[in-house]
Design a protein around this motif. Structure first.
Motif, PDB file in Angstrom:
ATOM      1  N   SER A  83      -6.533 -10.395  -8.056  1.00 62.68           N
ATOM      2  CA  SER A  83      -5.948  -9.891  -6.809  1.00 62.68           C
ATOM      3  C   SER A  83      -4.429  -9.874  -6.861  1.00 62.68           C
ATOM      4  O   SER A  83      -3.800  -9.072  -6.189  1.00 62.68           O
ATOM      5  CB  SER A  83      -6.426 -10.738  -5.633  1.00 62.68           C
ATOM      6  OG  SER A  83      -6.060 -12.090  -5.828  1.00 62.68           O
ATOM      7  N   GLU A  84      -3.842 -10.752  -7.676  1.00 64.50           N
ATOM      8  CA  GLU A  84      -2.372 -10.761  -7.759  1.00 64.50           C
ATOM      9  C   GLU A  84      -1.843  -9.647  -8.657  1.00 64.50           C
ATOM     10  O   GLU A  84      -0.648  -9.427  -8.733  1.00 64.50           O
ATOM     11  CB  GLU A  84      -1.864 -12.116  -8.237  1.00 64.50           C
ATOM     12  CG  GLU A  84      -2.218 -12.473  -9.660  1.00 64.50           C
ATOM     13  CD  GLU A  84      -3.571 -13.164  -9.800  1.00 64.50           C
ATOM     14  OE1 GLU A  84      -3.951 -13.465 -10.934  1.00 64.50           O
ATOM     15  OE2 GLU A  84      -4.252 -13.381  -8.788  1.00 64.50           O
ATOM     16  N   GLN A  85      -2.718  -8.953  -9.341  1.00 68.94           N
ATOM     17  CA  GLN A  85      -2.306  -7.858 -10.205  1.00 68.94           C
ATOM     18  C   GLN A  85      -2.245  -6.575  -9.381  1.00 68.94           C
ATOM     19  O   GLN A  85      -3.241  -5.923  -9.162  1.00 68.94           O
ATOM     20  CB  GLN A  85      -3.275  -7.695 -11.362  1.00 68.94           C
ATOM     21  CG  GLN A  85      -2.900  -6.563 -12.284  1.00 68.94           C
ATOM     22  CD  GLN A  85      -3.940  -6.385 -13.383  1.00 68.94           C
ATOM     23  OE1 GLN A  85      -4.896  -7.121 -13.470  1.00 68.94           O
ATOM     24  NE2 GLN A  85      -3.734  -5.396 -14.200  1.00 68.94           N
ATOM     25  N   ARG A  86      -1.068  -6.259  -8.922  1.00 68.35           N
ATOM     26  CA  ARG A  86      -0.888  -5.037  -8.149  1.00 68.35           C
ATOM     27  C   ARG A  86      -0.265  -3.982  -9.037  1.00 68.35           C
ATOM     28  O   ARG A  86       0.499  -4.288  -9.941  1.00 68.35           O
ATOM     29  CB  ARG A  86      -0.013  -5.311  -6.936  1.00 68.35           C
ATOM     30  CG  ARG A  86      -0.665  -6.285  -5.969  1.00 68.35           C
ATOM     31  CD  ARG A  86       0.192  -6.511  -4.777  1.00 68.35           C
ATOM     32  NE  ARG A  86       1.417  -7.202  -5.189  1.00 68.35           N
ATOM     33  CZ  ARG A  86       2.456  -7.386  -4.398  1.00 68.35           C
ATOM     34  NH1 ARG A  86       2.442  -6.946  -3.170  1.00 68.35           N
ATOM     35  NH2 ARG A  86       3.520  -8.005  -4.829  1.00 68.35           N
ATOM     36  N   ASP A  90       1.996  -0.479  -4.795  1.00 65.80           N
ATOM     37  CA  ASP A  90       1.514  -1.699  -4.156  1.00 65.80           C
ATOM     38  C   ASP A  90       2.342  -2.908  -4.572  1.00 65.80           C
ATOM     39  O   ASP A  90       2.490  -3.861  -3.811  1.00 65.80           O
ATOM     40  CB  ASP A  90       0.046  -1.957  -4.510  1.00 65.80           C
ATOM     41  CG  ASP A  90      -0.879  -0.955  -3.870  1.00 65.80           C
ATOM     42  OD1 ASP A  90      -0.478  -0.349  -2.853  1.00 65.80           O
ATOM     43  OD2 ASP A  90      -1.991  -0.781  -4.377  1.00 65.80           O
ATOM     44  N   ARG A  91       2.887  -2.886  -5.766  1.00 66.14           N
ATOM     45  CA  ARG A  91       3.679  -4.026  -6.233  1.00 66.14           C
ATOM     46  C   ARG A  91       5.011  -4.138  -5.494  1.00 66.14           C
ATOM     47  O   ARG A  91       5.648  -5.173  -5.526  1.00 66.14           O
ATOM     48  CB  ARG A  91       3.899  -3.943  -7.736  1.00 66.14           C
ATOM     49  CG  ARG A  91       4.764  -2.801  -8.168  1.00 66.14           C
ATOM     50  CD  ARG A  91       4.963  -2.775  -9.677  1.00 66.14           C
ATOM     51  NE  ARG A  91       5.541  -1.553 -10.116  1.00 66.14           N
ATOM     52  CZ  ARG A  91       6.797  -1.178  -9.939  1.00 66.14           C
ATOM     53  NH1 ARG A  91       7.626  -1.967  -9.312  1.00 66.14           N
ATOM     54  NH2 ARG A  91       7.235  -0.021 -10.371  1.00 66.14           N
ATOM     55  N   LYS A 111      17.530   0.414  -1.154  1.00 63.53           N
ATOM     56  CA  LYS A 111      17.475   0.287  -2.610  1.00 63.53           C
ATOM     57  C   LYS A 111      16.491  -0.832  -2.928  1.00 63.53           C
ATOM     58  O   LYS A 111      16.712  -1.984  -2.557  1.00 63.53           O
ATOM     59  CB  LYS A 111      18.856  -0.028  -3.174  1.00 63.53           C
ATOM     60  CG  LYS A 111      18.901  -0.029  -4.683  1.00 63.53           C
ATOM     61  CD  LYS A 111      20.333  -0.194  -5.168  1.00 63.53           C
ATOM     62  CE  LYS A 111      20.423   0.041  -6.649  1.00 63.53           C
ATOM     63  NZ  LYS A 111      21.821  -0.024  -7.108  1.00 63.53           N
ATOM     64  N   ILE A 112      15.389  -0.459  -3.592  1.00 65.04           N
ATOM     65  CA  ILE A 112      14.376  -1.426  -4.002  1.00 65.04           C
ATOM     66  C   ILE A 112      14.461  -1.523  -5.517  1.00 65.04           C
ATOM     67  O   ILE A 112      14.190  -0.551  -6.222  1.00 65.04           O
ATOM     68  CB  ILE A 112      12.957  -0.979  -3.587  1.00 65.04           C
ATOM     69  CG1 ILE A 112      12.908  -0.663  -2.099  1.00 65.04           C
ATOM     70  CG2 ILE A 112      11.930  -2.043  -3.949  1.00 65.04           C
ATOM     71  CD1 ILE A 112      11.619   0.014  -1.658  1.00 65.04           C
ATOM     72  N   GLY A 113      14.820  -2.706  -6.012  1.00 62.09           N
ATOM     73  CA  GLY A 113      15.054  -2.827  -7.447  1.00 62.09           C
ATOM     74  C   GLY A 113      16.232  -1.945  -7.807  1.00 62.09           C
ATOM     75  O   GLY A 113      17.308  -2.092  -7.271  1.00 62.09           O
ATOM     76  N   VAL A 134      10.119  -5.113   2.082  1.00 56.73           N
ATOM     77  CA  VAL A 134       9.211  -3.976   2.184  1.00 56.73           C
ATOM     78  C   VAL A 134       7.894  -4.475   2.772  1.00 56.73           C
ATOM     79  O   VAL A 134       7.223  -5.333   2.206  1.00 56.73           O
ATOM     80  CB  VAL A 134       8.969  -3.329   0.803  1.00 56.73           C
ATOM     81  CG1 VAL A 134       8.000  -2.172   0.914  1.00 56.73           C
ATOM     82  CG2 VAL A 134      10.286  -2.885   0.189  1.00 56.73           C
ATOM     83  N   ALA A 135       7.537  -3.940   3.943  1.00 57.48           N
ATOM     84  CA  ALA A 135       6.296  -4.331   4.614  1.00 57.48           C
ATOM     85  C   ALA A 135       5.134  -3.435   4.209  1.00 57.48           C
ATOM     86  O   ALA A 135       3.987  -3.881   4.155  1.00 57.48           O
ATOM     87  CB  ALA A 135       6.476  -4.277   6.125  1.00 57.48           C
ATOM     88  N   ALA A 136       5.412  -2.174   3.906  1.00 54.92           N
ATOM     89  CA  ALA A 136       4.365  -1.228   3.528  1.00 54.92           C
ATOM     90  C   ALA A 136       5.004  -0.023   2.860  1.00 54.92           C
ATOM     91  O   ALA A 136       6.212   0.184   2.951  1.00 54.92           O
ATOM     92  CB  ALA A 136       3.572  -0.785   4.755  1.00 54.92           C
ATOM     93  N   ILE A 137       4.169   0.756   2.198  1.00 58.01           N
ATOM     94  CA  ILE A 137       4.600   2.026   1.625  1.00 58.01           C
ATOM     95  C   ILE A 137       3.750   3.099   2.284  1.00 58.01           C
ATOM     96  O   ILE A 137       2.523   3.044   2.255  1.00 58.01           O
ATOM     97  CB  ILE A 137       4.412   2.068   0.095  1.00 58.01           C
ATOM     98  CG1 ILE A 137       5.207   0.958  -0.597  1.00 58.01           C
ATOM     99  CG2 ILE A 137       4.779   3.435  -0.450  1.00 58.01           C
ATOM    100  CD1 ILE A 137       6.714   1.109  -0.523  1.00 58.01           C
ATOM    101  N   ASP A 138       4.419   4.052   2.915  1.00 58.00           N
ATOM    102  CA  ASP A 138       3.723   5.144   3.598  1.00 58.00           C
ATOM    103  C   ASP A 138       4.119   6.444   2.911  1.00 58.00           C
ATOM    104  O   ASP A 138       5.180   7.002   3.198  1.00 58.00           O
ATOM    105  CB  ASP A 138       4.097   5.162   5.075  1.00 58.00           C
ATOM    106  CG  ASP A 138       3.363   6.236   5.860  1.00 58.00           C
ATOM    107  OD1 ASP A 138       2.349   6.749   5.349  1.00 58.00           O
ATOM    108  OD2 ASP A 138       3.805   6.559   6.974  1.00 58.00           O
ATOM    109  N   GLY A 139       3.294   6.907   1.971  1.00 62.56           N
ATOM    110  CA  GLY A 139       3.641   8.085   1.185  1.00 62.56           C
ATOM    111  C   GLY A 139       4.795   7.755   0.271  1.00 62.56           C
ATOM    112  O   GLY A 139       4.692   6.893  -0.586  1.00 62.56           O
TER     113      GLY A 139
END
Length: 154
Positions: A83-86, A90-91, A111-113, A134-139
């Motif tokens: 489960s920790e392997q995203r 998702d990562r 800027k993420i990373g 980051v709480a979620a990725i939407d598209g």
């Protein structure tokens, strides 16, 4: 040539196996490799001295059994992982980011990373330079929260 092939069914089975293997490499569906297993079983039957009609029966039976019993197990093992392997985006969920342009519920940039993402705020307006999570990725848009808000929710 056809006379030789009629006497050497193993060559037909080997050719069919190679064709199924190539198709499997293209499709990656674990279907054609099951047919390939049937061709190998038929080739073994040929080496054991079985008649051509029996080789065809062996091919059909082994292929169907592999499709019915081996393929579902193999697919479940391929799709299962820790489960920790995203993977993929998702990562990025839970990662820290820095606001590059003010982020509101309508949009902005973070800027993420090392990558710049379009973003929108889950709560309020976030000024440039603020650290966010980051709480979620939407598209192709990152939904972000202020780092202090994210700490309070966990």
């Amino acid at each position: 040539m056809f006379e030789w092939l009629g006497e050497n069914w193993w060559a037909l089975w080997l050719s069919a196996f190679l064709a199924f293997a190539v198709i499997e490499m293209i499709t990656l569906d674990l279907f054609f490799i099951m047919l390939g297993g049937g061709t190998l079983a038929a080739m073994v039957a040929d080496f054991a001295g079985a008649d051509p009609w029996l080789q065809i029966v062996v091919f059909c039976v082994v292929s169907l059994l592999m499709i019915a019993f081996v393929r579902p197990v193999a697919l479940s093992h391929l799709k299962k992982g820790p489960s920790e392997q995203r993977t993929n985006v998702d990562r990025l969920i839970g990662e820290q980011a820095v606001v590059m342009e003010p982020v509101s519920s309508d949009g902005g940039l973070v800027k993420i990373g090392g990558d710049i993402w379009s973003a929108r705020s889950a709560a309020g307006v976030l000024p440039a330079g603020q650290k966010v999570v980051v709480a979620a990725i939407d598209g192709a848009t990152a939904v972000v929260l202020a780092a202090s808000d994210a700490d309070g929710k966990s």
